[in-house]
Design a protein around this motif. Structure first.
Motif, PDB file in Angstrom:
ATOM      1  N   GLN A   1       0.837  -1.186   0.000  1.00  0.00           N
ATOM      2  CA  GLN A   1       0.000   0.000   0.000  1.00  0.00           C
ATOM      3  C   GLN A   1       0.880   1.246   0.000  1.00  0.00           C
ATOM      4  OE1 GLN A   1      -3.475  -0.239  -0.162  1.00  0.00           O
ATOM      5  NE2 GLN A   1      -2.836  -2.344  -0.576  1.00  0.00           N
ATOM      6  N   PRO A   2       0.516   2.277  -0.750  1.00  0.00           N
ATOM      7  CA  PRO A   2       1.320   3.499  -0.759  1.00  0.00           C
ATOM      8  C   PRO A   2       1.184   4.278   0.546  1.00  0.00           C
ATOM      9  CG  PRO A   2      -0.634   3.770  -2.137  1.00  0.00           C
ATOM     10  CD  PRO A   2      -0.602   2.331  -1.725  1.00  0.00           C
ATOM     11  N   LEU A   3       2.299   4.812   1.023  1.00  0.00           N
ATOM     12  CA  LEU A   3       2.269   5.660   2.207  1.00  0.00           C
ATOM     13  C   LEU A   3       1.743   7.040   1.834  1.00  0.00           C
ATOM     14  CD1 LEU A   3       5.760   4.784   3.738  1.00  0.00           C
ATOM     15  CD2 LEU A   3       3.522   3.987   4.511  1.00  0.00           C
ATOM     16  N   ARG A   4       1.034   7.658   2.791  1.00  0.00           N
ATOM     17  CA  ARG A   4       0.499   8.999   2.581  1.00  0.00           C
ATOM     18  C   ARG A   4       1.270   9.997   3.431  1.00  0.00           C
ATOM     19  NH1 ARG A   4      -5.942   9.466   2.496  1.00  0.00           N
ATOM     20  NH2 ARG A   4      -5.179  11.611   2.767  1.00  0.00           N
ATOM     21  N   PRO A   5       1.775  11.079   2.811  1.00  0.00           N
ATOM     22  CA  PRO A   5       2.556  12.057   3.570  1.00  0.00           C
ATOM     23  C   PRO A   5       1.776  12.762   4.662  1.00  0.00           C
ATOM     24  CG  PRO A   5       2.943  12.283   1.211  1.00  0.00           C
ATOM     25  CD  PRO A   5       1.790  11.353   1.368  1.00  0.00           C
ATOM     26  N   ASP A   6       0.436  12.731   4.598  1.00  0.00           N
ATOM     27  CA  ASP A   6      -0.369  13.436   5.585  1.00  0.00           C
ATOM     28  C   ASP A   6      -0.894  12.525   6.688  1.00  0.00           C
ATOM     29  OD1 ASP A   6      -2.027  11.988   3.925  1.00  0.00           O
ATOM     30  OD2 ASP A   6      -3.602  13.512   3.857  1.00  0.00           O
ATOM     31  N   GLN A   7      -0.445  11.281   6.723  1.00  0.00           N
ATOM     32  CA  GLN A   7      -0.944  10.343   7.724  1.00  0.00           C
ATOM     33  C   GLN A   7       0.209   9.647   8.437  1.00  0.00           C
ATOM     34  OE1 GLN A   7      -3.662   7.542   5.990  1.00  0.00           O
ATOM     35  NE2 GLN A   7      -5.301   9.056   5.712  1.00  0.00           N
TER      36      GLN A   7
ATOM     37  N   ARG B   1       4.809  -1.671   2.045  1.00  0.00           N
ATOM     38  CA  ARG B   1       4.442  -0.279   1.811  1.00  0.00           C
ATOM     39  C   ARG B   1       5.292   0.295   0.685  1.00  0.00           C
ATOM     40  NH1 ARG B   1       1.208  -1.961   4.822  1.00  0.00           N
ATOM     41  NH2 ARG B   1       0.364  -1.020   6.740  1.00  0.00           N
TER      42      ARG B   1
ATOM     43  N   GLY C   1       6.945   3.745  -0.683  1.00  0.00           N
ATOM     44  CA  GLY C   1       7.348   5.023  -0.134  1.00  0.00           C
ATOM     45  C   GLY C   1       8.375   4.823   0.960  1.00  0.00           C
TER      46      GLY C   1
ATOM     47  N   THR D   1       4.683  16.743   9.388  1.00  0.00           N
ATOM     48  CA  THR D   1       4.455  17.021   7.970  1.00  0.00           C
ATOM     49  C   THR D   1       5.204  18.284   7.593  1.00  0.00           C
ATOM     50  OG1 THR D   1       2.457  18.283   8.469  1.00  0.00           O
ATOM     51  CG2 THR D   1       2.176  15.933   7.988  1.00  0.00           C
TER      52      THR D   1
ATOM     53  N   GLY E   1       6.501  10.101  -0.156  1.00  0.00           N
ATOM     54  CA  GLY E   1       5.690   9.256  -1.012  1.00  0.00           C
ATOM     55  C   GLY E   1       6.414   8.822  -2.264  1.00  0.00           C
ATOM     56  N   GLN E   2       5.740   8.029  -3.071  1.00  0.00           N
ATOM     57  CA  GLN E   2       6.336   7.549  -4.310  1.00  0.00           C
ATOM     58  C   GLN E   2       6.725   8.735  -5.209  1.00  0.00           C
ATOM     59  OE1 GLN E   2       3.929   4.178  -6.039  1.00  0.00           O
ATOM     60  NE2 GLN E   2       2.527   4.752  -4.378  1.00  0.00           N
TER      61      GLN E   2
END
Length: 413
Positions: free
Chosen positions: A71-77, A160, A162, A308, A177-178
């Protein structure tokens, strides 16, 4: 009629089962400590051969073993706490370098002191330390040759896409992220570049590196043409894949690109940009480890807080301290505290300034830094980006003096 309906139902279930086994995502990873051996273990690494084969990241071909797709990592989470299994604590530690090709040659003789020049070059060589567990990777900045501070870490895990960026002080981490690593490693920014599909072609047998036979692979996309030399390393698990993902990210290729398999580790890679220049990754040492610390591999680490935004502000950095600068050259030195060389970067990209083949400093756009402790004399300053995709020809400068990329250097009385 009921019998026909029953047969149809059986056929429908069978087709659903087949579809789920071959399912939509064909790049599974994840920690399945009690799962049976993956079919990939028999399919990769590819045998050394002279017959090239090609796959594309747009439609990668790999057996599906029932694992959970990354799953891709999210920069805001923030990420959930990482639960490491015992098998993660056995793996490898790799020393490596990552630097542009065609770097300026060090000075020979003249005003320069050979031992001091060698010490300066060694200190500023772009070195990395990598710890590899079964499905975790920690890539630590191990020298002052990067724009990221010494001790900064990039962590990754197989399930993951990223990277987790852990600051050198260990106080916080951010998500890259990617498609972020080229901007992060080159300009200290989390800018995301579009990913472009990559074609992978087998290239036969590569050089023998650190005692391992390697196979070659060519990877081509819109941003770069890359050559990899990949070794089979017993019990490396999926960790080598994470090094491959990081290098692919630097060339804006999708992390799902089928390049490295189970128990495969890249020992060498040259990423040659389609614009100009190239960067080279080289493994210089590899050690088997049975005592990796959980704190070194946890992704995210347990203690730092999630944050962040941009990295803490820093417009420029001298790579050598005043004593090291003073020792480089013989001749008359100015009074302590007086700048000998003023560097100014009026461009819109972060650049390094090299004096006579010695990296002195990096400067963000519109930054300025004063270099102390050098002796009077003459030299040549070359400006270039970390990845070598922008290089300004060397220009002569008188010391004391001023230098900036793309401009006319001047002396200071």
């Amino acid at each position: 009629m009921m019998r026909i309906a029953s047969v149809a139902l059986v056929v429908s279930c069978a087709l659903c089962t087949i579809w789920s086994c071959r399912g939509g995502n064909n790049n599974p990873t994840g920690e399945l400590s009690d799962a049976p051996a993956s079919p990939q273990a028999n399919a990769v690494p590819a045998p050394l051969a002279n017959v090239p084969t090609t796959t594309s990241s747009a439609n990668p071909v790999v057996p599906f073993d029932g694992g959970v797709p990354p799953q891709p990592l999210r920069p805001d989470q923030a990420m959930a706490a990482d639960a490491l299994s015992a098998k993660e604590l056995a793996g490898y530690t790799i020393a490596a370098t990552l630097h542009a090709v065609d770097l300026p040659a060090p000075p020979r003789g003249g005003e320069y002191v050979a031992a001091a020049v060698e010490a300066a070059r060694k200190k500023t060589e772009a070195r990395l330390n990598l710890d590899l567990g079964a499905s975790r990777m920690r890539m630590a900045i191990a020298s002052s040759g990067f724009v990221l501070p010494l001790g900064t870490e990039l962590r990754a895990r197989a399930d993951r896409y990223g990277h987790v960026v852990v600051l050198a002080d260990g106080a916080s981490y951010r998500i890259a992220g990617q498609g972020t690593l080229r901007a992060l490693m080159g300009e200290r920014r989390f800018d995301v570049s579009p990913l472009s599909p990559a074609d992978v072609t087998g290239g036969g047998e590569g050089a023998r590196r650190l005692g391992y036979r390697t196979r070659k692979a060519e990877v081509v996309n819109r941003a770069a043409r890359a050559t990899f030399e990949i070794a089979r390393v017993a019990d490396a698990g999926d960790a080598g894949t994470l090094i491959c993902r990081a290098l692919l990210d630097m060339m804006n290729a999708p992390p799902s690109t089928q390049l490295c398999g189970v128990d495969e580790v890249p020992m060498f890679a040259e990423l040659r940009w389609t614009t100009r220049g190239a960067v080279v990754f080289t493994a210089t040492a590899i050690v088997r480890r049975l005592d990796l610390a959980p704190s070194a591999l946890a992704t995210p680490p347990a203690t730092p807080r999630f944050a962040t935004g941009a990295l803490p502000g820093q417009a420029a950095e001298l790579l050598l301290n005043p004593a090291e600068l003073h020792a480089l050259r013989t001749g008359e030195h100015l009074p302590e505290g007086r700048p000998v060389l003023t560097l100014i970067n009026p461009t819109d990209v972060l650049q390094f300034a090299w004096l006579d083949g010695i990296p002195l400093a990096w400067l963000a756009p519109n930054a300025r830094v004063d270099v102390p402790a050098l002796s009077r004399g003459r030299g040549a300053v070359e400006w270039r980006t970390f990845f070598g995709d922008v290089v300004d020809p060397p220009r002569p400068v008188s010391l004391p003096g001023i230098s900036e990329p793309g401009g006319t250097d001047a002396s200071v009385p």
